[in-house]
Design a protein around this motif. Structure first.
Motif, PDB file in Angstrom:
ATOM      1  N   UNK A   4       0.846  -1.190   0.000  1.00 13.54           N
ATOM      2  CA  UNK A   4       0.000   0.000   0.000  1.00 13.54           C
ATOM      3  C   UNK A   4       0.883   1.242   0.000  1.00 13.54           C
ATOM      4  N   UNK A   5       0.676   2.109  -0.972  1.00 15.68           N
ATOM      5  CA  UNK A   5       1.550   3.272  -1.159  1.00 15.68           C
ATOM      6  C   UNK A   5       1.003   4.547  -0.535  1.00 15.68           C
ATOM      7  N   UNK A   6      -0.172   4.484   0.105  1.00  9.79           N
ATOM      8  CA  UNK A   6      -0.726   5.680   0.738  1.00  9.79           C
ATOM      9  C   UNK A   6       0.205   6.160   1.845  1.00  9.79           C
ATOM     10  N   UNK A   7       0.412   7.466   1.960  1.00 11.74           N
ATOM     11  CA  UNK A   7       1.395   8.013   2.898  1.00 11.74           C
ATOM     12  C   UNK A   7       1.120   7.572   4.335  1.00 11.74           C
ATOM     13  N   UNK A   8      -0.148   7.598   4.723  1.00 16.53           N
ATOM     14  CA  UNK A   8      -0.494   7.253   6.108  1.00 16.53           C
ATOM     15  C   UNK A   8      -0.228   5.787   6.420  1.00 16.53           C
ATOM     16  N   UNK A   9      -0.107   4.959   5.391  1.00 15.30           N
ATOM     17  CA  UNK A   9       0.049   3.523   5.591  1.00 15.30           C
ATOM     18  C   UNK A   9       1.415   3.015   5.148  1.00 15.30           C
ATOM     19  N   UNK A  10       2.402   3.893   5.071  1.00 20.45           N
ATOM     20  CA  UNK A  10       3.734   3.447   4.685  1.00 20.45           C
ATOM     21  C   UNK A  10       4.287   2.479   5.723  1.00 20.45           C
ATOM     22  N   UNK A  11       5.199   1.630   5.280  1.00 21.65           N
ATOM     23  CA  UNK A  11       5.763   0.570   6.105  1.00 21.65           C
ATOM     24  C   UNK A  11       6.342   1.124   7.408  1.00 21.65           C
ATOM     25  N   UNK A  12       5.891   0.590   8.535  1.00 17.34           N
ATOM     26  CA  UNK A  12       6.390   1.007   9.836  1.00 17.34           C
ATOM     27  C   UNK A  12       7.381  -0.001  10.422  1.00 17.34           C
ATOM     28  N   UNK A  13       7.745  -1.028   9.663  1.00 22.24           N
ATOM     29  CA  UNK A  13       8.801  -1.948  10.086  1.00 22.24           C
ATOM     30  C   UNK A  13      10.176  -1.350   9.795  1.00 22.24           C
ATOM     31  N   UNK A  14      11.136  -1.660  10.644  1.00 18.02           N
ATOM     32  CA  UNK A  14      12.538  -1.328  10.414  1.00 18.02           C
ATOM     33  C   UNK A  14      13.362  -2.572  10.754  1.00 18.02           C
ATOM     34  N   UNK A  15      14.606  -2.619  10.275  1.00 16.57           N
ATOM     35  CA  UNK A  15      15.461  -3.745  10.651  1.00 16.57           C
ATOM     36  C   UNK A  15      16.925  -3.328  10.654  1.00 16.57           C
ATOM     37  N   UNK A  16      17.750  -4.116  11.350  1.00 18.30           N
ATOM     38  CA  UNK A  16      19.192  -3.883  11.437  1.00 18.30           C
ATOM     39  C   UNK A  16      19.934  -5.161  11.089  1.00 18.30           C
ATOM     40  N   UNK A  17      21.011  -5.016  10.345  1.00 21.39           N
ATOM     41  CA  UNK A  17      21.953  -6.102  10.086  1.00 21.39           C
ATOM     42  C   UNK A  17      23.346  -5.506  10.277  1.00 21.39           C
ATOM     43  N   UNK A  18      24.033  -5.888  11.339  1.00 24.12           N
ATOM     44  CA  UNK A  18      25.315  -5.266  11.657  1.00 24.12           C
ATOM     45  C   UNK A  18      26.333  -6.319  12.088  1.00 24.12           C
ATOM     46  N   UNK A  19      27.598  -6.031  11.817  1.00 25.14           N
ATOM     47  CA  UNK A  19      28.709  -6.825  12.329  1.00 25.14           C
ATOM     48  C   UNK A  19      29.569  -5.918  13.194  1.00 25.14           C
TER      49      UNK A  19
END
Length: 432
Positions: free
Chosen positions: A73-88
């Motif tokens: 869904x591309x509507x601004x109010x419904x943009x992806x609220x997931x985040x992730x990290x991949x670090x060494x």
């Protein structure tokens, strides 16, 4: 009155055929809701599905971790609220691997804050621990405690910012005019603090040591970790590592009810206070502090949050906070990568939700077995090399429809202003 006349030429037969050709692959669906409303989607050829899924999910691969994060869904109010990290992290004794998924809710501010701050806090805690204890003498419970303390310290910082800005004893003594003036004078600061206090984020993270002999998994919320391993005989087995912190988990609902006896509204409509599905999270501070903050601060001085009637209803249920816990569960697993092949799947709850919507209902273990079996098969597949290179993308394709081209097309191209699926983030980490 003078009318302007516009003369339009009739379309030629060729133009009519071209128009029909352009819409021949469009279909409509009611999403199984019944009623007259229909939404349009575009049927894509099989050859285009994986290409489009790869693009829309920002699929990436490193030496040991494959990732996708998906919200069509591309509507601004419904943009992806997931985040992730991949670090060494290069620390004394070798390189540690850190991976995490942060599933935000009610906005982007808190999840962005957690995504930015938590990895560095954990790294500093781990570095201090290793400097005080040789890595050969490092007990697993020491690392577990460091992870747990870092998460709780981050949540405490959000509450501290609120209390520093607006101490409880000052708030109870302020008139409405004084409170409005206080907020207006420090408007920018208030906007930042109040957003973090009324939004939240779950956390699911994995930390592995340099020799890949240990992996720690921390969970705060309703994301899922699954450990897959292959025996000498070649059979894959799946283990659901963590319990899920939401009101669908009877032990979590029971815990909250025991902490708030005689409060019938502490869990209602399968949500905490009838509002929030996760029972543990970072942020959501308004459900962790006295109700005066909701009634007098957040309700009147936070634009576009909740309607006044809802503010009053929820505030009346806040009797003995906190209702949302910031106490994570940490699981330690010993690995033997010299004897067996092992990988870890981390996923936000959107992945499981997709299977819950399938016609065939799967138990948690059946779902874990399905994920591990699928990843295991494609780790050594000699076909479909493009998809094989990203195992998280394989799981995502299975979740959004698998071999059902029409269902995958619908989930990718549906023309609907509101979200028709939850955010989905998947990390697949291989231990070698």
């Amino acid at each position: 009155m003078v009318y302007s006349m516009v003369n339009l030429q009739a379309a030629t037969s060729t133009e009519n055929l071209q128009a029909l050709e352009e819409v021949k692959d469009f279909c409509t669906t009611d999403l199984g809701r019944g009623g007259k409303e229909r939404w349009t989607y575009h049927m894509l050829p099989e050859a285009a599905l994986d290409v489009e899924l790869h693009r829309m999910s920002n699929a990436t691969s490193s030496a040991s971790v494959d990732s996708v994060t998906f919200q069509p869904c591309a509507a601004y109010a419904d943009l992806n609220q997931d985040r992730y990290s991949i670090e060494e992290w290069e620390l004394p004794g070798g390189v540690w691997q850190f991976t995490a998924i942060y599933d935000g809710h009610c906005g982007h501010d808190t999840v962005d804050y957690v995504h930015k701050r938590l990895p560095s806090m954990i790294r500093m805690s781990l570095q201090a621990l290793i400097q005080s204890t040789p890595i050969t003498s490092l007990k697993p419970e020491f690392v577990s405690e460091a992870l747990r303390n870092a998460v709780r310290h981050l949540d405490e910082s959000i509450r501290s910012d609120l209390y520093d800005f607006l101490p409880h004893d000052h708030l109870t003594k302020m008139s409405d005019i004084q409170l409005s003036q206080h907020v207006s004078r420090r408007c920018s600061e208030w906007n930042t603090i109040s957003a973090r206090c009324t939004q939240g984020s779950t956390v699911l993270l994995a930390l592995s040591d340099p020799l890949k002999k240990n992996v720690w998994i921390l969970n705060l919320g309703d994301s899922t970790a699954v450990l897959g391993s292959r025996s000498v005989s070649g059979k894959w087995s799946a283990v659901m590592v963590n319990s899920v912190h939401n009101c669908n988990n009877p032990s979590e609902s029971q815990r909250i009810q025991q902490e708030h006896p005689s409060e019938q509204a502490c869990v209602c409509d399968n949500r905490v206070l009838g509002y929030l599905a996760p029972t543990r999270a970072l942020g959501d501070t308004w459900l962790k502090v006295p109700s005066v903050y909701t009634r007098r601060a957040f309700g009147p001085h936070l634009h576009d949050w909740l309607p006044p009637r809802q503010v009053a209803a929820y505030a009346s249920r806040i009797l003995t906070p906190p209702y949302i816990s910031d106490f994570p569960e940490v699981y330690h697993n010993s690995l033997d990568v010299s004897q067996q092949e092992v990988f870890l799947i981390l996923s936000s709850d959107g992945l499981q939700d997709m299977y819950d919507n399938h016609d065939v209902q799967l138990s948690d273990q059946e779902m874990a077995d399905r994920w591990v079996g699928l990843v295991g098969r494609h780790m050594h597949s000699n076909t479909d090399m493009d998809l094989k290179s990203n195992l998280a993308l394989r799981l995502l394709r299975d979740a959004v429809g698998g071999n059902n081209t029409e269902l995958v097309s619908r989930n990718l191209t549906l023309e609907m202003e509101d979200k028709w699926m939850d955010d989905i983030t998947i990390l697949v980490q291989r231990f070698r």
